[in-house]
Write a protein that holds these residues in place. Sequence first.
Motif, PDB file in Angstrom:
ATOM      1  N   ILE A 165     -32.447 -86.153 -31.565  1.00 33.69           N
ATOM      2  CA  ILE A 165     -33.608 -87.020 -31.296  1.00 33.69           C
ATOM      3  C   ILE A 165     -33.049 -88.251 -30.589  1.00 33.69           C
ATOM      4  O   ILE A 165     -32.294 -89.020 -31.176  1.00 33.69           O
ATOM      5  CB  ILE A 165     -34.347 -87.438 -32.589  1.00 33.69           C
ATOM      6  N   CYS A 166     -33.393 -88.399 -29.322  1.00 36.04           N
ATOM      7  CA  CYS A 166     -32.772 -89.445 -28.497  1.00 36.04           C
ATOM      8  C   CYS A 166     -33.823 -90.277 -27.764  1.00 36.04           C
ATOM      9  O   CYS A 166     -34.943 -89.835 -27.540  1.00 36.04           O
ATOM     10  CB  CYS A 166     -31.850 -88.808 -27.451  1.00 36.04           C
ATOM     11  N   GLY A 167     -33.406 -91.484 -27.398  1.00 33.76           N
ATOM     12  CA  GLY A 167     -34.236 -92.312 -26.534  1.00 33.76           C
ATOM     13  C   GLY A 167     -35.439 -92.930 -27.211  1.00 33.76           C
ATOM     14  O   GLY A 167     -36.448 -93.211 -26.570  1.00 33.76           O
ATOM     15  N   MET A 168     -35.349 -93.129 -28.520  1.00 34.97           N
ATOM     16  CA  MET A 168     -36.449 -93.762 -29.260  1.00 34.97           C
ATOM     17  C   MET A 168     -35.891 -94.901 -30.108  1.00 34.97           C
ATOM     18  O   MET A 168     -34.690 -94.989 -30.332  1.00 34.97           O
ATOM     19  CB  MET A 168     -37.123 -92.748 -30.202  1.00 34.97           C
ATOM     20  N   GLY A 169     -36.794 -95.716 -30.632  1.00 37.13           N
ATOM     21  CA  GLY A 169     -36.391 -96.760 -31.565  1.00 37.13           C
ATOM     22  C   GLY A 169     -36.038 -96.157 -32.915  1.00 37.13           C
ATOM     23  O   GLY A 169     -36.557 -95.091 -33.288  1.00 37.13           O
ATOM     24  N   GLY A 170     -35.185 -96.836 -33.649  1.00 35.00           N
ATOM     25  CA  GLY A 170     -34.762 -96.364 -34.964  1.00 35.00           C
ATOM     26  C   GLY A 170     -35.907 -96.103 -35.927  1.00 35.00           C
ATOM     27  O   GLY A 170     -35.928 -95.064 -36.598  1.00 35.00           O
ATOM     28  N   PRO A 171     -36.905 -97.017 -36.018  1.00 38.60           N
ATOM     29  CA  PRO A 171     -38.020 -96.775 -36.945  1.00 38.60           C
ATOM     30  C   PRO A 171     -38.786 -95.483 -36.640  1.00 38.60           C
ATOM     31  O   PRO A 171     -39.184 -94.773 -37.563  1.00 38.60           O
ATOM     32  CB  PRO A 171     -38.908 -98.011 -36.742  1.00 38.60           C
ATOM     33  N   LEU A 172     -38.971 -95.168 -35.351  1.00 43.16           N
ATOM     34  CA  LEU A 172     -39.687 -93.935 -34.987  1.00 43.16           C
ATOM     35  C   LEU A 172     -38.861 -92.694 -35.332  1.00 43.16           C
ATOM     36  O   LEU A 172     -39.392 -91.710 -35.867  1.00 43.16           O
ATOM     37  CB  LEU A 172     -40.043 -93.945 -33.494  1.00 43.16           C
ATOM     38  N   ILE A 173     -37.554 -92.732 -35.051  1.00 43.57           N
ATOM     39  CA  ILE A 173     -36.676 -91.610 -35.400  1.00 43.57           C
ATOM     40  C   ILE A 173     -36.704 -91.387 -36.911  1.00 43.57           C
ATOM     41  O   ILE A 173     -36.824 -90.259 -37.392  1.00 43.57           O
ATOM     42  CB  ILE A 173     -35.232 -91.855 -34.910  1.00 43.57           C
ATOM     43  N   ALA A 174     -36.622 -92.487 -37.673  1.00 38.37           N
ATOM     44  CA  ALA A 174     -36.659 -92.395 -39.140  1.00 38.37           C
ATOM     45  C   ALA A 174     -37.977 -91.791 -39.618  1.00 38.37           C
ATOM     46  O   ALA A 174     -37.999 -90.952 -40.530  1.00 38.37           O
ATOM     47  CB  ALA A 174     -36.454 -93.778 -39.756  1.00 38.37           C
ATOM     48  N   THR A 222     -24.845-104.039 -46.167  1.00 38.00           N
ATOM     49  CA  THR A 222     -24.123-104.292 -44.910  1.00 38.00           C
ATOM     50  C   THR A 222     -23.893-102.996 -44.144  1.00 38.00           C
ATOM     51  O   THR A 222     -24.066-102.939 -42.917  1.00 38.00           O
ATOM     52  CB  THR A 222     -22.786-105.017 -45.194  1.00 38.00           C
ATOM     53  N   GLU A 223     -23.511-101.935 -44.841  1.00 35.62           N
ATOM     54  CA  GLU A 223     -23.294-100.632 -44.192  1.00 35.62           C
ATOM     55  C   GLU A 223     -24.592-100.081 -43.614  1.00 35.62           C
ATOM     56  O   GLU A 223     -24.588 -99.477 -42.537  1.00 35.62           O
ATOM     57  CB  GLU A 223     -22.701 -99.646 -45.205  1.00 35.62           C
ATOM     58  N   MET A 224     -25.686-100.293 -44.315  1.00 33.85           N
ATOM     59  CA  MET A 224     -26.990 -99.850 -43.815  1.00 33.85           C
ATOM     60  C   MET A 224     -27.333-100.543 -42.488  1.00 33.85           C
ATOM     61  O   MET A 224     -27.810 -99.930 -41.548  1.00 33.85           O
ATOM     62  CB  MET A 224     -28.104-100.170 -44.830  1.00 33.85           C
ATOM     63  N   LYS A 225     -27.086-101.831 -42.445  1.00 30.16           N
ATOM     64  CA  LYS A 225     -27.466-102.622 -41.271  1.00 30.16           C
ATOM     65  C   LYS A 225     -26.550-102.377 -40.074  1.00 30.16           C
ATOM     66  O   LYS A 225     -27.010-102.176 -38.951  1.00 30.16           O
ATOM     67  CB  LYS A 225     -27.460-104.119 -41.633  1.00 30.16           C
ATOM     68  N   PHE A 226     -25.257-102.357 -40.328  1.00 29.24           N
ATOM     69  CA  PHE A 226     -24.294-102.328 -39.223  1.00 29.24           C
ATOM     70  C   PHE A 226     -23.699-100.937 -38.971  1.00 29.24           C
ATOM     71  O   PHE A 226     -23.117-100.709 -37.913  1.00 29.24           O
ATOM     72  CB  PHE A 226     -23.164-103.319 -39.486  1.00 29.24           C
ATOM     73  N   GLY A 227     -23.813-100.040 -39.957  1.00 33.77           N
ATOM     74  CA  GLY A 227     -23.241 -98.698 -39.812  1.00 33.77           C
ATOM     75  C   GLY A 227     -21.883 -98.611 -40.479  1.00 33.77           C
ATOM     76  O   GLY A 227     -20.973 -99.379 -40.126  1.00 33.77           O
ATOM     77  N   PRO A 228     -21.696 -97.680 -41.438  1.00 31.63           N
ATOM     78  CA  PRO A 228     -20.441 -97.616 -42.195  1.00 31.63           C
ATOM     79  C   PRO A 228     -19.209 -97.356 -41.338  1.00 31.63           C
ATOM     80  O   PRO A 228     -18.144 -97.908 -41.589  1.00 31.63           O
ATOM     81  CB  PRO A 228     -20.686 -96.458 -43.181  1.00 31.63           C
ATOM     82  N   ILE A 229     -19.363 -96.539 -40.296  1.00 28.34           N
ATOM     83  CA  ILE A 229     -18.215 -96.201 -39.442  1.00 28.34           C
ATOM     84  C   ILE A 229     -18.017 -97.275 -38.375  1.00 28.34           C
ATOM     85  O   ILE A 229     -16.886 -97.669 -38.076  1.00 28.34           O
ATOM     86  CB  ILE A 229     -18.401 -94.801 -38.833  1.00 28.34           C
ATOM     87  N   LEU A 237     -28.507 -88.318 -33.618  1.00 27.85           N
ATOM     88  CA  LEU A 237     -29.618 -89.237 -33.387  1.00 27.85           C
ATOM     89  C   LEU A 237     -29.164 -90.412 -32.538  1.00 27.85           C
ATOM     90  O   LEU A 237     -28.117 -90.992 -32.792  1.00 27.85           O
ATOM     91  CB  LEU A 237     -30.156 -89.733 -34.737  1.00 27.85           C
ATOM     92  N   GLN A 238     -29.961 -90.749 -31.527  1.00 23.48           N
ATOM     93  CA  GLN A 238     -29.556 -91.843 -30.650  1.00 23.48           C
ATOM     94  C   GLN A 238     -30.687 -92.860 -30.565  1.00 23.48           C
ATOM     95  O   GLN A 238     -31.756 -92.584 -30.028  1.00 23.48           O
ATOM     96  CB  GLN A 238     -29.202 -91.280 -29.269  1.00 23.48           C
ATOM     97  N   ALA A 239     -30.442 -94.028 -31.173  1.00 19.79           N
ATOM     98  CA  ALA A 239     -31.474 -95.062 -31.275  1.00 19.79           C
ATOM     99  C   ALA A 239     -31.301 -96.121 -30.185  1.00 19.79           C
ATOM    100  O   ALA A 239     -30.198 -96.565 -29.914  1.00 19.79           O
ATOM    101  CB  ALA A 239     -31.408 -95.720 -32.644  1.00 19.79           C
ATOM    102  N   ASN A 240     -32.432 -96.519 -29.604  1.00 19.83           N
ATOM    103  CA  ASN A 240     -32.411 -97.620 -28.631  1.00 19.83           C
ATOM    104  C   ASN A 240     -32.280 -98.967 -29.327  1.00 19.83           C
ATOM    105  O   ASN A 240     -31.619 -99.868 -28.833  1.00 19.83           O
ATOM    106  CB  ASN A 240     -33.707 -97.624 -27.818  1.00 19.83           C
ATOM    107  N   ILE A 241     -32.958 -99.084 -30.465  1.00 19.12           N
ATOM    108  CA  ILE A 241     -32.930-100.331 -31.250  1.00 19.12           C
ATOM    109  C   ILE A 241     -33.066-100.011 -32.736  1.00 19.12           C
ATOM    110  O   ILE A 241     -33.570 -98.949 -33.103  1.00 19.12           O
ATOM    111  CB  ILE A 241     -34.075-101.310 -30.854  1.00 19.12           C
ATOM    112  N   HIS A 242     -32.637-100.928 -33.598  1.00 16.88           N
ATOM    113  CA  HIS A 242     -32.886-100.914 -35.049  1.00 16.88           C
ATOM    114  C   HIS A 242     -32.564 -99.581 -35.719  1.00 16.88           C
ATOM    115  O   HIS A 242     -33.472 -98.833 -36.113  1.00 16.88           O
ATOM    116  CB  HIS A 242     -34.337-101.300 -35.338  1.00 16.88           C
ATOM    117  N   ALA A 243     -31.298 -99.291 -35.871  1.00 20.32           N
ATOM    118  CA  ALA A 243     -30.884 -98.015 -36.478  1.00 20.32           C
ATOM    119  C   ALA A 243     -30.934 -98.026 -38.007  1.00 20.32           C
ATOM    120  O   ALA A 243     -30.830 -96.970 -38.627  1.00 20.32           O
ATOM    121  CB  ALA A 243     -29.474 -97.651 -36.008  1.00 20.32           C
TER     122      ALA A 243
END
Length: 222
Positions: A89-98, A164-171, A116-122
């Motif tokens: 699922i690519c090219g969408m905002g994080g809230p829509l992908i979720a 913090t991991e949720m917001k910024f990404g654990p990896i 999954l590839q988010a444009n914003i707010h993952a």
Amino acid sequence: MIQINKRLTKVSEYLNHNKLADIGSDHAYLPIYAIQNGFINKAIAGEVVKGPFLAAQHNTKIYGMTDIIEVKLGDGLEVIDDTIDVITICGMGGPLIAQIIDEGQHKLSHYPDLVLQANIHALPIRQVLQKIGYQIYDEQLIKDKKHIYEIIVAKKGEMQLDETEMKFGPILLKSKTDLFKEKWQRELESLNKIIKQLENHNDHERYHEINQQILHIKGVLK
């Protein structure tokens, strides 16, 4: 050979599967490219909007792939079945992908891999993955033109991410690449503009909320 943009090329590098479902496939560029390069054998291109659905049908016909790419008109994950072993699922905002994953989780009982590839707010993506029994295996930032995109790769598994991991990404947090710093520096600049505007208003709650976000980002970027 079809040409695709930088962000979709990066997504394709995570494909090494039999059958892909590309949700919001637009022109079916990703499935066509992935088949041409031997990353997958067949695909479903799912689209909820009639125009892009017709464009995807047109492209699969041009590239002679109508037998191996099934173009389906349907909402979110409703187009998939148990033969799918990876979903993009690519090219969408994080809230829509979720939202797509959350509403379609009944279709994920066989736990296909997710790219999954988010444009914003993952952040909402990570929240829903944790909730439905997925674990993040890789994360990557990709800059295409001036925009920075987040790619999240998840497989069946358990995880317990902190705030913090949720917001910024654990990896992403572990590597803190230059692109990571650039992304969050941009976010800081946006928040600083908002907080300057709030100084002239009496919305103390909002001011406090934005200020906390600023402090959080500064702490991570140290």
